[in-house]
Design an enzyme around this catalytic site. Structure first.
Site, PDB file in Angstrom:
ATOM      1  N   ASP A   1       0.834  -1.205   0.000  1.00  0.00           N
ATOM      2  CA  ASP A   1       0.000   0.000   0.000  1.00  0.00           C
ATOM      3  C   ASP A   1       0.870   1.257   0.000  1.00  0.00           C
ATOM      4  O   ASP A   1       1.641   1.488   0.928  1.00  0.00           O
ATOM      5  CB  ASP A   1      -0.905  -0.013   1.237  1.00  0.00           C
ATOM      6  CG  ASP A   1      -2.045   0.988   1.146  1.00  0.00           C
ATOM      7  OD1 ASP A   1      -1.843   2.082   0.584  1.00  0.00           O
ATOM      8  OD2 ASP A   1      -3.138   0.670   1.648  1.00  0.00           O
TER       9      ASP A   1
ATOM     10  N   HIS B   1      -3.231  -0.723  -2.211  1.00  0.00           N
ATOM     11  CA  HIS B   1      -4.368   0.028  -1.672  1.00  0.00           C
ATOM     12  C   HIS B   1      -5.623  -0.240  -2.503  1.00  0.00           C
ATOM     13  O   HIS B   1      -5.562  -0.332  -3.725  1.00  0.00           O
ATOM     14  CB  HIS B   1      -4.031   1.520  -1.698  1.00  0.00           C
ATOM     15  CG  HIS B   1      -4.985   2.361  -0.915  1.00  0.00           C
ATOM     16  ND1 HIS B   1      -4.975   2.408   0.458  1.00  0.00           N
ATOM     17  CD2 HIS B   1      -5.976   3.187  -1.320  1.00  0.00           C
ATOM     18  CE1 HIS B   1      -5.923   3.239   0.869  1.00  0.00           C
ATOM     19  NE2 HIS B   1      -6.546   3.715  -0.187  1.00  0.00           N
TER      20      HIS B   1
END
Length: 232
Positions: free
Chosen positions: A170, A201
């Protein structure tokens, strides 16, 4: 079953809308759904409708209304730019206040059994966490919450079970932040933390660039297991 918009009154005055998806059965445990940075868009409504089909009454409040009401964006480069502007200007404390209003409204609606959990993605992941810290809820689920590590000092106020989902690639939640969160909650087994390896993400957002069906389904199963146990 399609949902509808209802109006809520903020604690400090003013009204804002919220997307209500009633349980398919007519009545079920409540979930306050906390948006990403794109407003109450098609994806948020999709998630709300999906949980409603499984027996929950879901309410997704418009948390950007103080800046601009009824934001509903897609994911084009221009919309990303606009979304980040909202994110930078967003008042988190007021947002939690509005989520609290939504939670209270949900507890008393005829479509709700009275128990309420919170579920959030991205910005909403952090808001779901902070709601558990500041508002009485019965469960919380946080997907890749951005900035949770900045508010670990509030965690002693959490009185409900929680599940957090993170992606190890992420770009908005670095590995150092995830490790810090994991270490902080290690003594608390009621707060489950899962890291999805090789994922980025928004891996759970259907149609997104980083959507991963296997990880999304696993995370969803874990989320629903918590809600079933805590909310019924």
């Amino acid at each position: 079953m399609a949902g509808k918009y209802i109006s809520l009154t903020a604690k400090d005055g003013g009204t804002f809308r919220a997307y209500l998806a009633p349980a398919a059965s007519g009545k079920g445990p409540g979930i306050v759904l906390c948006q990403e940075i794109f407003g109450i868009n098609a994806y948020v409504r999709e998630v709300a409708d999906q949980y409603a089909a499984e027996g929950y009454t879901v309410l997704a409040p418009d948390l950007f209304w103080r800046m601009e009401p009824n934001v509903d964006m897609g994911y084009s480069p221009k919309e990303w730019e606009r979304a980040f502007d909202f994110f930078k200007r967003f008042n988190v404390d007021k947002g939690i206040e509005d989520i609290g209003v939504a939670a209270q409204a949900l507890r008393t609606r005829p479509e709700s059994t009275g128990k309420v959990g919170t579920l959030g993605f991205c910005l909403g992941g952090k808001l779901a966490y902070l709601t558990a810290c500041r508002v009485k809820v019965d469960a919380a689920v946080c997907y890749y919450g951005v900035g949770i590590e900045q508010n670990l000092d509030e965690s002693q106020n959490i009185k409900c079970p929680m599940v957090m989902h993170f992606a190890d690639k992420d770009q908005f939640v670095p590995k150092e932040a995830i490790e810090r969160i994991k270490a902080h909650f290690a003594p608390r087994p009621e707060i489950e933390i899962y890291v999805y390896h090789g994922q980025d993400h928004a891996f759970a957002r259907t149609g997104g660039d980083h959507y991963d069906k296997a990880s999304a389904m696993t995370a969803e199963a874990r989320s629903k297991a918590l809600f079933k146990k805590a909310l019924g």
